[in-house]
Design a protein around this motif. Sequence first.
Motif, PDB file in Angstrom:
ATOM      1  N   THR A 126     -34.071  80.073  13.376  1.00  0.00           N
ATOM      2  CA  THR A 126     -33.968  80.036  11.921  1.00  0.00           C
ATOM      3  C   THR A 126     -33.503  78.643  11.538  1.00  0.00           C
ATOM      4  O   THR A 126     -32.477  78.162  12.048  1.00  0.00           O
ATOM      5  CB  THR A 126     -32.974  81.084  11.400  1.00  0.00           C
ATOM      6  N   LEU A 141     -39.591  89.262  -1.818  1.00  0.00           N
ATOM      7  CA  LEU A 141     -38.448  88.373  -1.995  1.00  0.00           C
ATOM      8  C   LEU A 141     -38.225  88.010  -3.464  1.00  0.00           C
ATOM      9  O   LEU A 141     -39.145  88.061  -4.285  1.00  0.00           O
ATOM     10  CB  LEU A 141     -38.668  87.061  -1.223  1.00  0.00           C
ATOM     11  N   GLY A 198     -40.583  80.723   5.127  1.00  0.00           N
ATOM     12  CA  GLY A 198     -39.226  81.221   5.302  1.00  0.00           C
ATOM     13  C   GLY A 198     -38.634  80.667   6.578  1.00  0.00           C
ATOM     14  O   GLY A 198     -39.330  80.522   7.594  1.00  0.00           O
TER      15      GLY A 198
END
Length: 348
Positions: free
Chosen positions: A259, A212, A175
Amino acid sequence: MTMRHPFVMALCACLLSCSLAWAQAARQTASSQNNTDHTHQALPPEPLQRVLQSVVTVQSRSHAQANTSRTLGQRREGSGVVIGPDLVLTIGYLLLEAESVDLIDHQGRRIPGQVRAVDNLSGLGLIRALVPLRLESVPLGDSDSLPTPGKLWTLGQNETAPTALELVSRKFFAGGWEYLLEAPLMTMPAVNNWSGSGLFDDQGRLVGIGSLLVQDVYGDQVPLPGNLFVPVNLLKDPLPDLLRSGKRPGPGTPWLGITSQRLPSGGLAVLRVSPGSPAALAGIAVGDTLLALQGQTLQDLPDFYRRLRALGPAGSPLTLTVRSDGQSRDVDLLSTDRATALKRPSGI
């Protein structure tokens, strides 16, 4: 003859198209029937009742100014599974920086809870009920020994019956928020009540927790959607420490606060930088591109995270090569434990 030839060709094309359409429709009907039959296959009667009463609703609320409230929301809701006396296992993102937690059982009872632990490495979280749950716990199964393909069942909050799933893959998952699972449980068909839901084997043992919805369960770029469940075996070794102190023993996993996602042209695009994180303090910003770690080109997210962890635990020094506005530069950082950048949930 010249007038009839195009007509004949068109007629043949039409008949062929109709035949193909009929065959495709037949396949879809059969596939739909198989999926319907598969979805409604029931757990054996003996473990069914235990599973049905073990799944609870989890409702949490974080502080409005908490870092994770910006991305996950201040109020969150999902499922959890009773795994011990007054102990519930759920997915960790429901509990990050939580100020309050409530549990709602299958009878509608609202029970106050307290966050016991959030394990950032696995992504799992633990809740301790503050009043007796009076619910039978489900045993933990062996998520490492599950056959692939193999039949499993999932149950989430407010559902009256488990849904049958197929375990189709154990491919790694990375992720963009610095999260890596080497062998998650990938299942089909996709279900929409995945957040914290339980995944059970044919004996009613808990083998995974829903995390998820993924678009590529096989990892081969074919868009086949399904769900990712976190294997419960990731919890077994650190469980005593998580219950005692709220964290794993030893130094934390290194975290930078970036991220990112892989760019087709190479490198990783920075999508978000957590305020106060090592990356933010080093001047890395949204729109930058990560090119290399310790002078070696970054291939993709799994490559980045594996090499970052191989450099040492939280607090280890490292150098990222970053491109900003067309210019490349080396940036020195000290990783940290993500838990230090988050407000500790009430109860830990």
